[in-house]
Design a protein around this motif. Sequence first.
Motif, mmCIF file in Angstrom:
data_model
loop_
_atom_site.group_PDB
_atom_site.id
_atom_site.type_symbol
_atom_site.label_atom_id
_atom_site.label_comp_id
_atom_site.label_asym_id
_atom_site.label_seq_id
_atom_site.Cartn_x
_atom_site.Cartn_y
_atom_site.Cartn_z
ATOM 1 N N LEU A 142 0.824 -1.214 0.000
ATOM 2 C CA LEU A 142 0.000 0.000 0.000
ATOM 3 C C LEU A 142 0.854 1.259 0.000
ATOM 4 O O LEU A 142 0.328 2.373 -0.047
ATOM 5 N N TYR A 250 -4.767 5.632 5.657
ATOM 6 C CA TYR A 250 -4.711 6.092 4.275
ATOM 7 C C TYR A 250 -3.263 6.061 3.787
ATOM 8 O O TYR A 250 -2.392 6.724 4.359
ATOM 9 N N GLU A 252 -0.388 5.616 0.208
ATOM 10 C CA GLU A 252 -0.160 6.094 -1.160
ATOM 11 C C GLU A 252 -0.961 5.305 -2.195
ATOM 12 O O GLU A 252 -1.457 5.856 -3.175
ATOM 13 N N LYS A 253 -1.104 3.993 -1.941
ATOM 14 C CA LYS A 253 -1.693 3.122 -2.951
ATOM 15 C C LYS A 253 -3.013 2.493 -2.511
ATOM 16 O O LYS A 253 -3.460 1.513 -3.107
ATOM 17 N N GLY A 254 -3.596 3.032 -1.482
ATOM 18 C CA GLY A 254 -4.874 2.491 -1.051
ATOM 19 C C GLY A 254 -5.186 2.802 0.402
ATOM 20 O O GLY A 254 -4.409 3.452 1.100
ATOM 21 N N THR A 255 -6.332 2.307 0.843
ATOM 22 C CA THR A 255 -6.829 2.564 2.193
ATOM 23 C C THR A 255 -7.132 1.254 2.893
ATOM 24 O O THR A 255 -7.682 0.322 2.295
ATOM 25 N N GLU A 269 -8.891 -1.198 0.260
ATOM 26 C CA GLU A 269 -9.357 -0.586 -0.982
ATOM 27 C C GLU A 269 -8.150 -0.076 -1.769
ATOM 28 O O GLU A 269 -7.392 0.772 -1.286
ATOM 29 N N HIS A 270 -7.959 -0.598 -2.986
ATOM 30 C CA HIS A 270 -6.805 -0.255 -3.816
ATOM 31 C C HIS A 270 -7.139 0.879 -4.788
ATOM 32 O O HIS A 270 -8.313 1.183 -5.036
ATOM 33 N N LEU A 271 -6.098 1.487 -5.344
ATOM 34 C CA LEU A 271 -6.288 2.604 -6.271
ATOM 35 C C LEU A 271 -7.103 2.213 -7.493
ATOM 36 O O LEU A 271 -7.837 3.031 -8.053
ATOM 37 N N ASN A 272 -6.993 0.960 -7.918
ATOM 38 C CA ASN A 272 -7.736 0.499 -9.102
ATOM 39 C C ASN A 272 -9.171 0.101 -8.769
ATOM 40 O O ASN A 272 -9.839 -0.546 -9.573
ATOM 41 N N LYS A 273 -9.626 0.459 -7.561
ATOM 42 C CA LYS A 273 -10.991 0.192 -7.079
ATOM 43 C C LYS A 273 -11.210 -1.245 -6.607
ATOM 44 O O LYS A 273 -12.299 -1.589 -6.139
#
Length: 343
Positions: A142, A250, A252-255, A269-273
């Motif tokens: 993440l 939170y 850089e690459k997700g939550t 939850e990743h950046l690509n949804k």
Amino acid sequence: MLKVGVIGCGAIAQRRHLPEYSKRSDVEIVAVCDFNLERAKEVAQTFGAKFAFQTHQELLACEEIEAVSVCAPNFLHASITLDAIHAGKHVLCEKPMATSLEEAKSMVDAASEKGVKLMIGHSQRFMPVHLKAKEILDEGKLGKVLSFQTTFGHSGPENWSVDGSKSWFFNQDEAFAGVLGDLGVHKADLIRWLLNDEVSEVSAMYGTLHKNTNVDDHAVITIKTHKGAIGTLTASWTYYPNENNSTIIYCEKGTLKIGTDDKFGLIVEHLNKHRELYEMDKMQTNEAGGQTDSGIIDHFVEGILSGQGHSITGIDGYKALEIVLAGIHAANEKKNISLIATI
């Protein structure tokens, strides 16, 4: 076989320490003590302890006892722990480990000098959702942690303590701090452990919003870490009617969301949804049955019997206490407080 004693027979002893000791075949509960001798006798009978005492000095005089749980009011943690250490006993001390950093350091130093183990009861680390969250964060997928919010709130000790609204939790002379000493210190330990980072600066506000007490029942600490993350820690006894034990981190690459969903204890939850949903054991709570199988007693016993020690040391307890005390100081002085390593 580890022979143990439990000092203080209140709710935490009756709902966590003693039931969890009782479940282990390699532990014998030798004695319990409480200033309320009748309570001590009842608890001894319930959990099969051989002796019930009124003072911790009597309990510590039992040579067969090798380790003790300190479950007394906060203001007694340091003095009782020091007495136990000097008697050669290993100690599991409930949080907060002390009411001042000077007391906490004296406990750490004494355990080192006597060659006994000192563990602090920060049980949040052993919850399955927190262990999994730690694993994910440590993997680094993440990226850097940017910010966080961690919350621990419920309706107050009057609904959990064996003494109800007359509990020592509401007396500043015995508790030293209210919800910050009760719940806030748990989250202070959790966040530095999860993030593998130390706190460098805090600001805070606290107050007594609703309880009839002279201690804080709601508090918010803003935290900056050495690695640059900025977040909040909220502790409250005014969350009616439901408990909230949650953390959102939170990156850089997700939550990463812990304890925010009734079904899924952990959500990534990743950046690509893409979402990873972990249906895990429910969060440990103060409800009936919620204080058993915390992992604290197992870790304490196994760390002694194996000789490997414990992952939650006196130094960890010191650093969690330091955050809480800095928050109180920051709120009182209405300024930011920088933390300087002193241990």
